[in-house]
Design an enzyme around this catalytic site. Structure first.
Site, PDB file in Angstrom:
ATOM      1  N   GLU A  30      30.193 -68.561  38.886  1.00 43.53           N
ATOM      2  CA  GLU A  30      29.531 -67.517  38.100  1.00 43.53           C
ATOM      3  C   GLU A  30      28.074 -67.919  37.889  1.00 43.53           C
ATOM      4  OE1 GLU A  30      30.129 -64.405  36.765  1.00 43.53           O
ATOM      5  OE2 GLU A  30      28.042 -64.681  36.114  1.00 43.53           O
ATOM      6  N   THR A  40      30.935 -56.471  33.346  1.00 43.63           N
ATOM      7  CA  THR A  40      32.062 -56.500  32.418  1.00 43.63           C
ATOM      8  C   THR A  40      31.644 -56.375  30.952  1.00 43.63           C
ATOM      9  OG1 THR A  40      33.312 -57.819  33.980  1.00 43.63           O
ATOM     10  CG2 THR A  40      34.008 -57.976  31.687  1.00 43.63           C
ATOM     11  N   HIS A  48      41.493 -46.208  32.225  1.00 42.21           N
ATOM     12  CA  HIS A  48      41.566 -44.787  32.580  1.00 42.21           C
ATOM     13  C   HIS A  48      42.964 -44.378  33.021  1.00 42.21           C
ATOM     14  CE1 HIS A  48      37.361 -43.657  32.236  1.00 42.21           C
ATOM     15  NE2 HIS A  48      37.044 -44.845  32.735  1.00 42.21           N
ATOM     16  N   CYS A 403      31.183 -59.512   7.954  1.00 42.85           N
ATOM     17  CA  CYS A 403      31.519 -58.140   8.355  1.00 42.85           C
ATOM     18  C   CYS A 403      32.875 -58.099   9.050  1.00 42.85           C
ATOM     19  CB  CYS A 403      30.454 -57.584   9.287  1.00 42.85           C
ATOM     20  SG  CYS A 403      28.812 -57.508   8.556  1.00 42.85           S
ATOM     21  N   CYS A 441      24.982 -64.129   9.593  1.00 42.53           N
ATOM     22  CA  CYS A 441      25.743 -65.257  10.148  1.00 42.53           C
ATOM     23  C   CYS A 441      25.083 -65.957  11.320  1.00 42.53           C
ATOM     24  CB  CYS A 441      27.159 -64.818  10.521  1.00 42.53           C
ATOM     25  SG  CYS A 441      27.219 -63.596  11.833  1.00 42.53           S
TER      26      CYS A 441
END
Lengths: 476, 128, 412
Positions: A30, A40, A48, A403, A441
């Site tokens: 990668e 991605t 789908h 959150c 954060c």
């Protein structure tokens, strides 16, 4: 047997995982610093149904098969998946026949459960959609997931089954002799291999060219999005499509796994070299808002917390390029436009377990385990289990992302599993993905990353080389 | 020479005009109160500011301790004062109100800590 | 899970929460305060500049000094203080509150709750600015914490978007620490922060303040490389051919604070402009056991006010828990001309109160009127500063005959 998979997006990750079922070595390369950071990372995250794709296409075949695999896959990989169902809305008389066409197409593709619903039924299920809706095509098998989570989990599972992962290592050459793949080259070294799988996303054309192949021909199609905060939860419960315009599936309104609402994408074709043009544009963002408003007129745009753009690899033939190539040992999983995410598990299974097994005479390993346990999401655990975790490790009681209620324990675990950057932590834990978008954060995640990795804060990046989070010290 | 100033003594924000001749304030106008006049007289000749910043801490739970001058210092001395402060370091623990440096650049002002910093322990993630 | 019953639970340990917990405990109520950070003080801890305390302590303090004094008052009050305890949910049935901490999960059954969770910063994404998404974009509060608490500098050259007070304060702070500040941009034709901050933070350092300007596009693939800045018209729309590129590796956003109400919004009515819960003169929300004070009600200009309102909320919550707060016939305050933020949302007949309001744009001189009740002149009304109007008990008595009180600001 030694196979190199190029590209750790959801397609490459799932292929690598399938290949780990067999004896031999699997190497996953990668170019980015983490798994799932290309195509991605920035797409709609929809699994789908398969009614959008013409029956003659490879897309249609793998989409329907892939959709059926998602529940099992996500259970094995401990990744969230939700079958929300989807509506395609007809907002004018002209659009009514399109729904019938889609239903017929879907049925020919083998999509189960398609129904045309009346205005009344659509509005009773989705009270916030445009009240002018005339009818809706309901597809119950459509679902949503987090694409990056699928890729990360597949790689983790593959690593547990022997995968060799090479991050931040771009393929610079492929040696082919006598029309047979010999080795792949990177700046780090040369790797003799028996086979190569090209799952390089937007760069699959470059990788194929290294092996002397002229296919695929790719160009990026940009999709811009607007994400609304969890406060908008329930605005729609299923994926809402407009009637198709021809080129793409149009601009949608859909729920995300963690309770937000996603609007988009646009579909803007870019020149082939614009492989990193992930900027948003004024035109694109206003198109998103207009398109989404057509489906859901009362959009709470004040709850927008993020805008972003992703690129999909599109090709002139508008279809996937899969399987063997004129070069022996070079396999393609390329031109993975929509519905690539949906098709990915089916493609991975087919390519590894049917095509490559027979050609390369792969032998099953006795030891493969398909099960991966995710990082505990403590806020979603039953209280007793969470308490137990805190007793063992108090860091599971220290909430860092307020959150999304992500604890220090989860962040440390994400780092143990390979997160090296702020985005690496975010994509693994959802810390910083919430309403405040990291305002409360980011500094604390930075401090945890530096501490756990034994590095100075200046060395910690948002998304790998060249993206440091801070520039220096106040008092060096 | 006439100078225009915005008074910051209170939220009203009067636009002041100050007449200065060879370093002496001749007149102030535009002010609505005595504080405005006093502000203008000082500001036109020698603007004074309290300087808030940080000093390096050795062996503390935090890398820095916040500090300020205990009285305003001439604004023109701020760059020099920052240069001096950059060279300072203080050993933890630091107490709130602790004097870090006396008679900063001969101004008579002391540099005082505005918070406590305890000795190492667990390095803080959040500071607050 | 540890379970406790208390009279008053205070959620949030900033200036409002500390004020509330100390006051409630001094009223004799069994009081617990939960704070998610390691240390009490909230945002004061990172505000190392002076400008606090002139009302409450009659001297000018920095944020950490102000916080230390409040902590001292709180510690002697008898309230129980739980730090690193984060609220999970607030179930209005009961009410019942769950919190998580490294010591375990905690369930609290209070008779009254003071919500004092402050505000959060509007994030970059909410602005929907086109361009890339590189590292180097910070909200001002995050930037302030990185610099003042962690001792880390964001970059080398910064642009600040928004002239709110934190933005102005950070412009000076970054500049003092050797970061070049290319400009402060403000969409509106007037600065968002206090005048003294414009003078002391920008003019002192010759940092340009570009009014009616905004960021039209963000550049840089991995780390910010610059921003396109554009001039805007009255409506905030970009004017053609005014765009220019400013190279920078840091963009600091000071584009607004929003009261934190996540756990309340499903059951407590909010004021649409303040964006916090509607409260009466006792700081009681429309849910009788729930009180709120500070920036979670509306964003205030002075921490002194926040601490004072916290104390008022604490007293009222304690009295409610002890069954001594009579049900209020609240008289609503309604917005007339030129009133943005308005606290409280209702007055209680016979109770003294202070009404706080903000104007939408600067006026040299205004008349502020509360129905026929009170009317007074005010010099130099600016959006950054709240106007305070005291309602003495005498005037407040007349309220019982009024269906509502219209608050109005007229240029004089």
């Amino acid at each position: 047997m030694r196979v190199a998979v190029i590209g750790a997006g959801v397609v490459g990750a799932l292929i690598a995982r399938e290949l780990c079922r067999y004896e031999g070595e699997v190497l996953l390369f990668e170019r980015e610093a983490d798994v799932g950071w290309g195509v991605t990372k920035a797409n709609s995250g929809i699994v789908h149904g398969g009614f959008h794709d013409p029956p003659s296409t490879i897309r249609a075949r793998f989409c329907v098969r892939g959709n059926a695999m998602y529940e099992g896959l996500c259970r094995e990989l401990n990744v969230p998946f939700l079958r929300t169902g989807a509506y395609v809305l007809a907002l004018s008389k002209e659009e009514l026949p399109l729904l019938e066409e889609l239903r017929a197409q879907g049925e020919e593709n083998g999509v189960p459960g398609l129904e045309i619903h009346s205005q009344e039924e659509v509005l009773s299920r989705e009270p916030n959609v445009n009240p002018k809706v005339l009818s809706g095509l309901w597809s119950p098998t459509v679902g949503i997931t987090e694409p990056w989570a699928v890729a990360l989990a597949a790689v983790e599972n593959a690593l547990a089954n022997g995968l060799e992962l090479h991050l931040s290592e771009e393929i610079t050459g492929i040696r082919v002799e006598k029309r047979q793949v010999q080795e792949v080259k990177t700046p780090e070294g040369r790797y003799p291999v028996d086979a190569v799988v090209n799952a390089a996303g937007l760069f699959a054309d470059h990788v194929a060219a290294m092996a002397g192949l002229s296919e695929p021909v790719l160009f990026p199609r940009r999709g811009e999005y607007v994400l609304l905060d969890k406060a908008a939860e329930g605005l729609v419960r299923s994926v809402i499509f407009p009637a198709p315009s021809g080129k793409s599936k149009g601009i949608l309104v859909l729920p995300t796994i963690d309770g937000g609402i996603l609007l988009g994408p646009t579909a803007e074709d870019l020149p082939p070299e614009a492989k990193e043009a992930t900027e948003t544009t004024p035109e694109g963002l206003s198109q998103v808002m207009e398109g989404a408003r057509r489906l859901v007129p009362k959009l709470p745009l004040g709850q927008a917390i993020k805008t972003f753009a992703g690129l999909r690899p599109e090709s002139p033939q508008k279809d996937f390029i899969l399987g063997e190539s004129p070069v022996k040992g070079f396999y393609q999983a390329a031109a993975m436009r929509s519905p690539g995410l949906t098709a990915a598990p089916a493609i991975a299974r087919w390519l590894a377990c049917e095509v490559m097994t027979s050609e390369l005479s792969l032998k099953r390993k006795g030891s493969f385990s398909p099960i991966r346990k995710g990082i505990p999401r403590v806020a979603e655990l039953p209280e007793a289990e969470w308490e137990e975790l805190i007793r063992k490790d108090p860091r599971y009681g220290r909430i860092v992302c307020f959150c999304n209620k992500v604890t220090e324990g989860e962040i440390v675990e994400a780092i143990r599993r390979g997160a090296r950057t702020l985005d690496g932590v975010k994509f693994r834990t959802r810390a910083g993905f919430g309403r405040c978008q990291g305002a409360f954060c980011t500094d604390r995640i930075l401090a945890i990353l530096a501490r756990e990795l034994g590095r100075a804060p200046e060395e910690i990046s948002q998304k790998g080389a060249g993206s440091p989070l801070v520039g220096g010290r106040v008092r060096p | 020479m006439k100078r225009r100033l915005t008074c910051i003594s209170c939220p009203v924000g009067c636009e002041l005009t100050v007449e200065v001749e060879s370093g002496q304030v001749i007149s102030v106008s535009g002010n609505r109160c005595g504080r405005g006049e006093a502000y203008a007289r000082q500001e036109a000749v020698e603007p004074m500011r309290v300087l808030p910043t940080s000093v390096k801490v050795i062996g503390g739970e935090l890398p820095l301790v916040s500090v300020r001058t205990d009285r305003p210092i001439p604004r023109r001395l701020i760059p020099q004062a920052m240069g001096f402060i950059r060279g300072l370091a203080v050993e933890a623990p630091v107490e709130i109100g602790q004097v870090i440096a006396r008679d900063l650049l001969g101004t008579g002002a002391s540099l005082v800590a505005t918070r406590a910093v305890s000795r190492c322990g667990r390095p803080s993630l959040q500071g607050t | 899970m540890r379970g406790v019953k208390v009279d008053v639970l205070v959620i949030g340990g900033g200036a409002a929460g500390m004020g509330a917990a100390a006051a409630a405990a001094r009223e004799g109520a069994k009081t617990i305060l939960i704070e998610r950070n390691e240390r009490l003080g909230g945002v004061l801890e990172q505000c190392i500049h002076p400008g606090f305390g002139l009302h409450r302590y009659r001297e000018e303090l920095t944020g950490p000094e102000f916080a230390a004094r409040l902590r001292g008052e709180l510690e002697s009050s008898g309230a129980e203080l739980l730090t690193e305890a984060t609220l999970l949910d607030l179930d209005p049935a009961g009410p019942r509150v769950r919190a998580a901490s490294p010591k375990g999960l905690l369930q609290i059954r209070p008779k009254a709750v003071v919500w004092a969770c402050g505000a959060r910063e509007r994030p970059f994404g909410a602005l929907r600015i086109p361009g890339t998404r590189p590292a180097g974009i910070y909200t001002a509060g995050l930037c302030q914490r990185l610099v003042n608490i962690h001792g880390l500098l964001p970059g080398k050259r910064a642009v600040i978007l928004g002239s709110g007070d934190i933005g102005l304060i950070m412009a000076r702070r970054l500049r003092l620490e050797g970061v070049e500040v290319a400009a402060v941009l403000e969409l509106k034709p007037f600065p968002g922060g206090l005048l003294r901050n414009v003078v002391q933070c920008l003019e002192d350092f010759e940092i340009p303040l570009l009014l009616r300007h905004t960021v039209a596009e963000v550049h840089g693939k991995r780390r910010l490389s610059g921003v396109t800045v554009v001039e805007v018209d009255e409506g905030g729309k970009p004017l053609p051919r005014t765009d220019r590129f400013i190279p920078c590796d840091t963009l600091v956003l000071s584009v607004g604070l929003i009261p934190e109400v996540r756990a309340l919004e499903s059951f407590a009515p909010l004021d649409p402009v303040n964006r916090g819960p509607k409260v009466n003169a006792w700081l009681q929300t429309e849910v009788p056991w729930l009180f709120s004070a500070g920036n979670s009600v509306a964003v205030f200009d002075l921490v002194d006010t926040v601490a004072a309102l916290g104390a008022r909320a604490g007293v009222a919550a304690a009295r409610y828990a002890q069954g001594e707060l009579p049900p209020a016939r609240a008289v609503p305050l309604v917005r007339g001309e030129n009133v943005l933020h308005l606290v409280p949302s209702a007055l209680v007949p016979g109770e003294e109160a202070t009404v706080f309001l903000r104007v939408p744009r600067p006026f040299p001189r205004v008349k502020v009127s509360l129905g026929g009740l009170i009317s007074r002149n005010h010099l130099g009304a600016r959006p950054a500063e709240m106007i305070e109007v005291k309602v003495p008990p005498g005037a407040s008595k007349e309220l019982s005959r009024m269906p509502e009180v219209r608050v109005e600001v007229t240029p004089a």
